[in-house]
Design a protein around this motif. Structure first.
Motif, PDB file in Angstrom:
ATOM      1  N   SER A  32      15.139 -14.021  23.568  1.00 12.76           N
ATOM      2  CA  SER A  32      13.820 -14.397  24.073  1.00 12.76           C
ATOM      3  C   SER A  32      13.033 -15.006  22.926  1.00 12.76           C
ATOM      4  O   SER A  32      13.036 -14.480  21.819  1.00 12.76           O
ATOM      5  CB  SER A  32      13.057 -13.176  24.592  1.00 12.76           C
ATOM      6  OG  SER A  32      13.736 -12.596  25.662  1.00 12.76           O
ATOM      7  N   ILE A  33      12.370 -16.107  23.206  1.00 10.50           N
ATOM      8  CA  ILE A  33      11.590 -16.790  22.186  1.00 10.50           C
ATOM      9  C   ILE A  33      10.136 -16.807  22.628  1.00 10.50           C
ATOM     10  O   ILE A  33       9.824 -17.259  23.732  1.00 10.50           O
ATOM     11  CB  ILE A  33      12.090 -18.230  21.984  1.00 10.50           C
ATOM     12  CG1 ILE A  33      13.572 -18.222  21.644  1.00 10.50           C
ATOM     13  CG2 ILE A  33      11.295 -18.938  20.904  1.00 10.50           C
ATOM     14  CD1 ILE A  33      14.266 -19.501  21.946  1.00 10.50           C
ATOM     15  N   PHE A  34       9.254 -16.301  21.790  1.00 14.69           N
ATOM     16  CA  PHE A  34       7.829 -16.329  22.061  1.00 14.69           C
ATOM     17  C   PHE A  34       7.210 -17.424  21.201  1.00 14.69           C
ATOM     18  O   PHE A  34       7.428 -17.474  19.997  1.00 14.69           O
ATOM     19  CB  PHE A  34       7.189 -14.976  21.744  1.00 14.69           C
ATOM     20  CG  PHE A  34       7.481 -13.946  22.797  1.00 14.69           C
ATOM     21  CD1 PHE A  34       6.536 -13.633  23.746  1.00 14.69           C
ATOM     22  CD2 PHE A  34       8.716 -13.315  22.844  1.00 14.69           C
ATOM     23  CE1 PHE A  34       6.809 -12.691  24.726  1.00 14.69           C
ATOM     24  CE2 PHE A  34       9.004 -12.376  23.814  1.00 14.69           C
ATOM     25  CZ  PHE A  34       8.051 -12.060  24.758  1.00 14.69           C
ATOM     26  N   VAL A  35       6.447 -18.299  21.836  1.00 14.34           N
ATOM     27  CA  VAL A  35       5.837 -19.434  21.152  1.00 14.34           C
ATOM     28  C   VAL A  35       4.317 -19.306  21.263  1.00 14.34           C
ATOM     29  O   VAL A  35       3.790 -19.089  22.357  1.00 14.34           O
ATOM     30  CB  VAL A  35       6.282 -20.768  21.793  1.00 14.34           C
ATOM     31  CG1 VAL A  35       5.617 -21.952  21.127  1.00 14.34           C
ATOM     32  CG2 VAL A  35       7.794 -20.904  21.755  1.00 14.34           C
ATOM     33  N   GLN A  36       3.628 -19.415  20.140  1.00 22.04           N
ATOM     34  CA  GLN A  36       2.168 -19.449  20.134  1.00 22.04           C
ATOM     35  C   GLN A  36       1.726 -20.905  20.089  1.00 22.04           C
ATOM     36  O   GLN A  36       2.243 -21.689  19.301  1.00 22.04           O
ATOM     37  CB  GLN A  36       1.603 -18.722  18.924  1.00 22.04           C
ATOM     38  CG  GLN A  36       1.724 -17.233  18.994  1.00 22.04           C
ATOM     39  CD  GLN A  36       0.991 -16.572  17.830  1.00 22.04           C
ATOM     40  OE1 GLN A  36       0.201 -17.198  17.135  1.00 22.04           O
ATOM     41  NE2 GLN A  36       1.270 -15.309  17.629  1.00 22.04           N
ATOM     42  N   VAL A  37       0.770 -21.240  20.939  1.00 23.49           N
ATOM     43  CA  VAL A  37       0.241 -22.601  20.981  1.00 23.49           C
ATOM     44  C   VAL A  37      -1.205 -22.553  20.500  1.00 23.49           C
ATOM     45  O   VAL A  37      -2.017 -21.810  21.045  1.00 23.49           O
ATOM     46  CB  VAL A  37       0.305 -23.166  22.424  1.00 23.49           C
ATOM     47  CG1 VAL A  37      -0.294 -24.555  22.487  1.00 23.49           C
ATOM     48  CG2 VAL A  37       1.742 -23.175  22.915  1.00 23.49           C
ATOM     49  N   HIS A  38      -1.504 -23.299  19.463  1.00 24.82           N
ATOM     50  CA  HIS A  38      -2.859 -23.352  18.915  1.00 24.82           C
ATOM     51  C   HIS A  38      -3.461 -24.727  19.205  1.00 24.82           C
ATOM     52  O   HIS A  38      -3.161 -25.698  18.514  1.00 24.82           O
ATOM     53  CB  HIS A  38      -2.850 -23.096  17.403  1.00 24.82           C
ATOM     54  CG  HIS A  38      -2.361 -21.734  17.049  1.00 24.82           C
ATOM     55  ND1 HIS A  38      -3.145 -20.616  17.133  1.00 24.82           N
ATOM     56  CD2 HIS A  38      -1.149 -21.307  16.639  1.00 24.82           C
ATOM     57  CE1 HIS A  38      -2.455 -19.562  16.768  1.00 24.82           C
ATOM     58  NE2 HIS A  38      -1.226 -19.951  16.472  1.00 24.82           N
ATOM     59  N   CYS A  39      -4.265 -24.805  20.257  1.00 22.18           N
ATOM     60  CA  CYS A  39      -4.961 -26.047  20.573  1.00 22.18           C
ATOM     61  C   CYS A  39      -6.174 -25.704  21.428  1.00 22.18           C
ATOM     62  O   CYS A  39      -6.269 -24.601  21.968  1.00 22.18           O
ATOM     63  CB  CYS A  39      -4.052 -27.052  21.265  1.00 22.18           C
ATOM     64  SG  CYS A  39      -3.461 -26.527  22.865  1.00 22.18           S
ATOM     65  N   ILE A  40      -7.087 -26.638  21.567  1.00 25.08           N
ATOM     66  CA  ILE A  40      -8.297 -26.343  22.324  1.00 25.08           C
ATOM     67  C   ILE A  40      -8.176 -26.733  23.790  1.00 25.08           C
ATOM     68  O   ILE A  40      -8.855 -26.193  24.629  1.00 25.08           O
ATOM     69  CB  ILE A  40      -9.535 -27.013  21.698  1.00 25.08           C
ATOM     70  CG1 ILE A  40      -9.330 -28.516  21.585  1.00 25.08           C
ATOM     71  CG2 ILE A  40      -9.846 -26.409  20.348  1.00 25.08           C
ATOM     72  CD1 ILE A  40     -10.578 -29.281  21.208  1.00 25.08           C
ATOM     73  N   SER A  41      -7.314 -27.679  24.117  1.00 22.90           N
ATOM     74  CA  SER A  41      -7.188 -28.136  25.492  1.00 22.90           C
ATOM     75  C   SER A  41      -5.947 -28.990  25.627  1.00 22.90           C
ATOM     76  O   SER A  41      -5.475 -29.562  24.660  1.00 22.90           O
ATOM     77  CB  SER A  41      -8.417 -28.949  25.886  1.00 22.90           C
ATOM     78  OG  SER A  41      -8.243 -29.525  27.156  1.00 22.90           O
ATOM     79  N   THR A  42      -5.447 -29.113  26.857  1.00 24.63           N
ATOM     80  CA  THR A  42      -4.343 -30.053  27.075  1.00 24.63           C
ATOM     81  C   THR A  42      -4.844 -31.289  27.804  1.00 24.63           C
ATOM     82  O   THR A  42      -4.059 -32.111  28.233  1.00 24.63           O
ATOM     83  CB  THR A  42      -3.207 -29.409  27.888  1.00 24.63           C
ATOM     84  OG1 THR A  42      -3.755 -28.889  29.086  1.00 24.63           O
ATOM     85  CG2 THR A  42      -2.511 -28.339  27.094  1.00 24.63           C
ATOM     86  N   GLU A  43      -6.143 -31.424  27.962  1.00 21.67           N
ATOM     87  CA  GLU A  43      -6.673 -32.636  28.589  1.00 21.67           C
ATOM     88  C   GLU A  43      -6.714 -33.793  27.594  1.00 21.67           C
ATOM     89  O   GLU A  43      -6.712 -34.937  27.973  1.00 21.67           O
ATOM     90  CB  GLU A  43      -8.065 -32.367  29.167  1.00 21.67           C
ATOM     91  CG  GLU A  43      -8.035 -31.434  30.372  1.00 21.67           C
ATOM     92  CD  GLU A  43      -7.202 -31.978  31.515  1.00 21.67           C
ATOM     93  OE1 GLU A  43      -7.288 -33.188  31.824  1.00 21.67           O
ATOM     94  OE2 GLU A  43      -6.458 -31.201  32.116  1.00 21.67           O
ATOM     95  N   PHE A  44      -6.786 -33.514  26.302  1.00 26.70           N
ATOM     96  CA  PHE A  44      -6.726 -34.522  25.239  1.00 26.70           C
ATOM     97  C   PHE A  44      -7.535 -35.773  25.552  1.00 26.70           C
ATOM     98  O   PHE A  44      -7.034 -36.884  25.521  1.00 26.70           O
ATOM     99  CB  PHE A  44      -5.269 -34.908  24.948  1.00 26.70           C
ATOM    100  CG  PHE A  44      -4.441 -33.750  24.510  1.00 26.70           C
ATOM    101  CD1 PHE A  44      -3.358 -33.341  25.252  1.00 26.70           C
ATOM    102  CD2 PHE A  44      -4.760 -33.045  23.349  1.00 26.70           C
ATOM    103  CE1 PHE A  44      -2.592 -32.263  24.850  1.00 26.70           C
ATOM    104  CE2 PHE A  44      -4.003 -31.971  22.945  1.00 26.70           C
ATOM    105  CZ  PHE A  44      -2.918 -31.580  23.697  1.00 26.70           C
ATOM    106  N   THR A  45      -8.823 -35.592  25.842  1.00 35.19           N
ATOM    107  CA  THR A  45      -9.668 -36.747  26.162  1.00 35.19           C
ATOM    108  C   THR A  45     -10.144 -37.422  24.883  1.00 35.19           C
ATOM    109  O   THR A  45     -10.261 -36.809  23.836  1.00 35.19           O
ATOM    110  CB  THR A  45     -10.881 -36.318  27.009  1.00 35.19           C
ATOM    111  OG1 THR A  45     -11.625 -35.370  26.252  1.00 35.19           O
ATOM    112  CG2 THR A  45     -10.455 -35.724  28.319  1.00 35.19           C
TER     113      THR A  45
END
Length: 126
Positions: A32-45
């Motif tokens: 099992s692989i746990f991935v942390q995602v560090h970003c503010i949004s996936t809308e990328f405007t």
């Protein structure tokens, strides 16, 4: 997130490939692989600190077999998933409205959507 991951060996992050992680794993054992995602949004405007509107944010897993002596590793399989990030309350609301939209679709259209899972299921890359 290495402490939460199970069954991986020798994780390596290449200093120039910041979006890549390599590790070894035994396909005969549970992994099992746990991935942390560090970003503010996936809308990328374009309005918010740069970015590109409409660019999907994906995680892709490529599996390679051990190559022979002096041979490059053999590519065995690729799979990916789309990542969507929301503020905590926004995620629940978004999932509810998405679920309601799908339920209103005719049966043949509903079959085009992937069912919800408790953990992320990667789709094979064609």
């Amino acid at each position: 997130d290495i402490p939460l991951s199970v069954g991986i060996l020798e994780p390596q992050i290449h200093p120039t490939l910041l979006n890549t992680v390599e590790f070894l794993w035994d396909p005969l054992r549970r992994t099992s692989i746990f991935v942390q995602v560090h970003c503010i949004s996936t809308e990328f405007t374009l309005r918010k600190n740069g970015g590109e509107k409409g660019v999907p944010f994906r995680i892709q897993i490529d599996t390679f077999g051990a190559g022979g002596k002096g041979d490059p590793p053999e590519h065995l399989h690729s799979a990916s998933c789309l990542v969507k990030v929301f503020k905590p309350k926004g995620a629940d609301r978004k999932q509810k409205t998405d679920r309601e939209k799908v339920e209103k679709q005719p049966a043949p259209e509903r079959e085009k959507f992937q069912p919800a899972y408790e953990s992320t299921v990667l789709a094979e890359v064609g």
